[in-house]
Design an enzyme around this catalytic site. Sequence first.
Site, mmCIF file in Angstrom:
data_model
loop_
_atom_site.group_PDB
_atom_site.id
_atom_site.type_symbol
_atom_site.label_atom_id
_atom_site.label_comp_id
_atom_site.label_asym_id
_atom_site.label_seq_id
_atom_site.Cartn_x
_atom_site.Cartn_y
_atom_site.Cartn_z
ATOM 1 N N ARG A 25 28.650 87.140 -81.338
ATOM 2 C CA ARG A 25 29.529 86.515 -82.320
ATOM 3 C C ARG A 25 30.338 87.507 -83.146
ATOM 4 O O ARG A 25 31.525 87.268 -83.412
ATOM 5 C CB ARG A 25 28.735 85.582 -83.242
ATOM 6 C CG ARG A 25 28.139 84.375 -82.498
ATOM 7 C CD ARG A 25 27.536 83.367 -83.457
ATOM 8 N NE ARG A 25 28.543 82.711 -84.256
ATOM 9 C CZ ARG A 25 28.766 82.936 -85.542
ATOM 10 N NH1 ARG A 25 28.008 83.832 -86.205
ATOM 11 N NH2 ARG A 25 29.710 82.307 -86.197
ATOM 12 N N CYS B 117 27.973 100.066 -74.481
ATOM 13 C CA CYS B 117 29.067 101.016 -74.294
ATOM 14 C C CYS B 117 30.400 100.353 -74.646
ATOM 15 O O CYS B 117 31.272 100.143 -73.786
ATOM 16 C CB CYS B 117 29.076 101.523 -72.848
ATOM 17 S SG CYS B 117 30.143 102.954 -72.606
ATOM 18 N N GLU B 118 30.525 99.983 -75.907
ATOM 19 C CA GLU B 118 31.729 99.378 -76.467
ATOM 20 C C GLU B 118 31.846 99.827 -77.911
ATOM 21 O O GLU B 118 30.900 99.661 -78.690
ATOM 22 C CB GLU B 118 31.656 97.846 -76.430
ATOM 23 C CG GLU B 118 31.752 97.218 -75.069
ATOM 24 C CD GLU B 118 33.170 97.249 -74.508
ATOM 25 O OE1 GLU B 118 34.127 97.431 -75.299
ATOM 26 O OE2 GLU B 118 33.311 97.105 -73.280
#
Length: 482
Positions: free
Chosen positions: A375, A406-407
Amino acid sequence: MVSGQGVETQNLAYQNSGHQFLRDGAAVELANGSVNGFDSVSPNQQLLPLTAQVNSEGHLEIGGCDVVDLVQQFGSPLYILDEDTLRAACRQYRQAFERYYPGAAQVLYASKAWSCLAVCAIVAREGLGVDVVSGGEIFTTLEAGVDPQGIYFHGNNKSRDELQFAIESGCKIVVDNWHELKLLVGLAGEKRDGVHPISILIRLTPGIECHTHEYIRTGHLDSKFGFDPNQLDDVFTSVSQQPGLACIGLHAHIGSQIFELQPHNDLGSVMVQWLCKATQYGLPIKELNIGGGLGIRYTESDDPPSIDEWVRVVAESVRVACEEQQIPLPKLLCEPGRSLIGPACVTAYTIGSRKVVPDIRTYLTVDGGMSDNPRPITYQSLYRAVVANRMNAPMTELVAIAGKHCESGDILIKEASLPITEPGDILVVMATGAYNYSMSSNYNRVPRPAAVLVKEGDANIILQRETYQDLVRQDRLPERLK
């Protein structure tokens, strides 16, 4: 302290002295034991589950279970669902309709918020029906023992197979568009039992907007859901000519995470007008489903109406409109999801690395993130957190809670006021029951977390933690690649 009235950020959460949890302006000492007066406290207005307290070790307890012990036993990330809070919300909806609506009423749980066997079983035992939006949710609800007569099937692109499954199971179908109506006419013609027509409701778009995220507004005219109001005559004419379909009700839904009451008041009046028009076509309308959408408290500044207030407004609007039109009261349905399950659950994480960017930000990393709570990255949603094993420690730093994925955008909370922490501490994010597990993923091939149901010191697994083997269970490797 965690405030029930919305105060400045620097004054939030738990203070060193007292650890008071303010509810409706009245301080309840968490350290004294269980929280009393569940019936008078609306769960959607609380940041933590109703049973939350601080024990003698300075640890957070929920449902009589030490959160630190739960993580040691079941691992993390861990969804912790408080049964008492969920049941209290169910009862408050039911009892409010008994108080404010003179006719028949039915509360449905919008299972898209969190569909699993245990949750569906609990709400059914509290007298609720279930709102489903897929064949998978129908199957789950039936497996949980829910009476199919209390299952309502929604969705803007139901497949033929899903519709067939719903019909054979005995569910009611909320018709969303012309394509679906055509499919149902065909399926009605194929029914071996030609005596009992398919029970349907018609979903209409009321053109009522409210202040919420554009992705969760569903009542305004520019929406993928429902028939437009200018199609009323054509829809009613078409349905009235189909002996295989029994149109028993009308449905509308104006959105989610709504704090305003006026749009819901307006909706009741609009739907009664539709009901009157439908009767002119000989449709046996017996039910009005006014949707859900009541918001919950994710941060200290959030101030949603109580369950009681929301029900009073929608019940009164329908009652008054029916009196003005001089028609009998229909059966009144609503379908809350977030306000039932959201406040009843927290997510516990284990804190790992720390990165300090001088004069900019300090990052604390946890062992979950966007795969168990999408969210924040999807809706820019805000959350609050505490450290379960340091509930008596002063809140002395402002940090960003980062996920492990990995963001760069995998940030659960951009600004969290916390005590000084160490790797291995247990971070608890509040109000994670709605659209967390149900929207979770295996991004980066991370297994989905476990979930436990807690009540009076007892903890039971309701969702097993996925394993690496689960991640490849559906994979298939062509022979030429072996």
